[in-house]
Motif scaffolding. Structure first.
Motif, PDB file in Angstrom:
ATOM      1  N   ILE A  78     -56.149 -38.258 -24.187  1.00  0.00           N
ATOM      2  CA  ILE A  78     -55.759 -38.043 -22.790  1.00  0.00           C
ATOM      3  C   ILE A  78     -54.257 -37.783 -22.718  1.00  0.00           C
ATOM      4  O   ILE A  78     -53.795 -36.866 -22.031  1.00  0.00           O
ATOM      5  N   GLU A  79     -53.502 -38.581 -23.452  1.00  0.00           N
ATOM      6  CA  GLU A  79     -52.051 -38.396 -23.474  1.00  0.00           C
ATOM      7  C   GLU A  79     -51.690 -37.041 -24.072  1.00  0.00           C
ATOM      8  O   GLU A  79     -50.759 -36.375 -23.612  1.00  0.00           O
ATOM      9  N   ALA A  81     -53.471 -34.323 -23.883  1.00  0.00           N
ATOM     10  CA  ALA A  81     -53.752 -33.331 -22.842  1.00  0.00           C
ATOM     11  C   ALA A  81     -52.605 -33.281 -21.836  1.00  0.00           C
ATOM     12  O   ALA A  81     -52.177 -32.191 -21.415  1.00  0.00           O
ATOM     13  N   ARG A  82     -52.086 -34.432 -21.462  1.00  0.00           N
ATOM     14  CA  ARG A  82     -50.946 -34.482 -20.528  1.00  0.00           C
ATOM     15  C   ARG A  82     -49.708 -33.852 -21.157  1.00  0.00           C
ATOM     16  O   ARG A  82     -48.947 -33.142 -20.496  1.00  0.00           O
ATOM     17  N   GLU A  83     -49.492 -34.134 -22.447  1.00  0.00           N
ATOM     18  CA  GLU A  83     -48.352 -33.537 -23.141  1.00  0.00           C
ATOM     19  C   GLU A  83     -48.497 -32.023 -23.238  1.00  0.00           C
ATOM     20  O   GLU A  83     -47.505 -31.295 -23.142  1.00  0.00           O
ATOM     21  N   ALA A  85     -49.926 -30.124 -21.030  1.00  0.00           N
ATOM     22  CA  ALA A  85     -49.569 -29.608 -19.707  1.00  0.00           C
ATOM     23  C   ALA A  85     -48.053 -29.592 -19.538  1.00  0.00           C
ATOM     24  O   ALA A  85     -47.477 -28.610 -19.048  1.00  0.00           O
ATOM     25  N   ALA A  86     -47.402 -30.662 -19.966  1.00  0.00           N
ATOM     26  CA  ALA A  86     -45.941 -30.733 -19.851  1.00  0.00           C
ATOM     27  C   ALA A  86     -45.276 -29.669 -20.727  1.00  0.00           C
ATOM     28  O   ALA A  86     -44.238 -29.106 -20.358  1.00  0.00           O
ATOM     29  N   ASP A 105     -50.610 -27.519 -13.816  1.00  0.00           N
ATOM     30  CA  ASP A 105     -51.158 -28.323 -12.720  1.00  0.00           C
ATOM     31  C   ASP A 105     -52.668 -28.499 -12.872  1.00  0.00           C
ATOM     32  O   ASP A 105     -53.200 -29.588 -12.643  1.00  0.00           O
ATOM     33  N   ASP A 108     -53.405 -31.059 -15.611  1.00  0.00           N
ATOM     34  CA  ASP A 108     -53.213 -32.416 -15.097  1.00  0.00           C
ATOM     35  C   ASP A 108     -54.360 -32.816 -14.174  1.00  0.00           C
ATOM     36  O   ASP A 108     -54.849 -33.946 -14.219  1.00  0.00           O
ATOM     37  N   HIS A 109     -54.788 -31.874 -13.350  1.00  0.00           N
ATOM     38  CA  HIS A 109     -55.875 -32.153 -12.403  1.00  0.00           C
ATOM     39  C   HIS A 109     -57.182 -32.455 -13.153  1.00  0.00           C
ATOM     40  O   HIS A 109     -57.937 -33.349 -12.759  1.00  0.00           O
ATOM     41  N   VAL A 111     -57.462 -33.777 -16.125  1.00  0.00           N
ATOM     42  CA  VAL A 111     -57.340 -35.125 -16.692  1.00  0.00           C
ATOM     43  C   VAL A 111     -57.633 -36.163 -15.614  1.00  0.00           C
ATOM     44  O   VAL A 111     -58.376 -37.126 -15.849  1.00  0.00           O
ATOM     45  N   LYS A 112     -57.073 -35.951 -14.421  1.00  0.00           N
ATOM     46  CA  LYS A 112     -57.310 -36.896 -13.325  1.00  0.00           C
ATOM     47  C   LYS A 112     -58.777 -36.899 -12.898  1.00  0.00           C
ATOM     48  O   LYS A 112     -59.344 -37.957 -12.623  1.00  0.00           O
TER      49      LYS A 112
END
Length: 123
Positions: A78-79, A81-83, A85-86, A105, A108-109, A111-112
């Protein structure tokens, strides 16, 4: 039994290399190893409406598949995936591009959205 930290580190390095090839919204530009430098791009006819609808359907299916896979992902995935996106967000001194901003965006969406389906009790 392999060292899990070493395997994780190697996977992260491979992911970074793969993502770095796609920095410019496509990756298969003039420097792509699959294209000769002097090779002309073939003329591609515009997509018909039926093809666009099929493409849209496939994108929706892929988004939902990614969400389902993220729902069962480990915390480090998960982290990651966030990285990812960043990583595609514009950096200081670079021209922001609306497609990559929107793509980050959306990542991130997703993942949420996957957090709704996670079974480990943590969003």
């Amino acid at each position: 039994m392999p060292d899990t930290k070493k395997v994780t580190r190697e996977r992260a390095q491979l992911l970074f290399k793969a993502l770095s090839r796609w920095d410019n919204e496509g990756g298969a530009g003039p420097g792509h190893p699959g294209l000769a430098p002097t090779e002309a791009q073939p003329d591609v006819p515009p997509l018909a409406n039926a093809e666009l609808v099929q493409l849209q359907t496939r994108v929706i299916a892929l988004e939902n598949l990614v969400i389902a896979l993220l729902a069962d992902a480990s915390d480090w995935q998960i982290e990651l995936a966030r990285e990812g996106a960043a990583y595609i967000r514009p950096r200081l001194g670079r021209t922001p591009h609306s497609l990559t901003i929107n793509a980050a965006d959306q990542m991130d969406h997703m993942v949420k959205r996957s957090a709704i389906f996670r079974f480990n009790g943590k969003p």
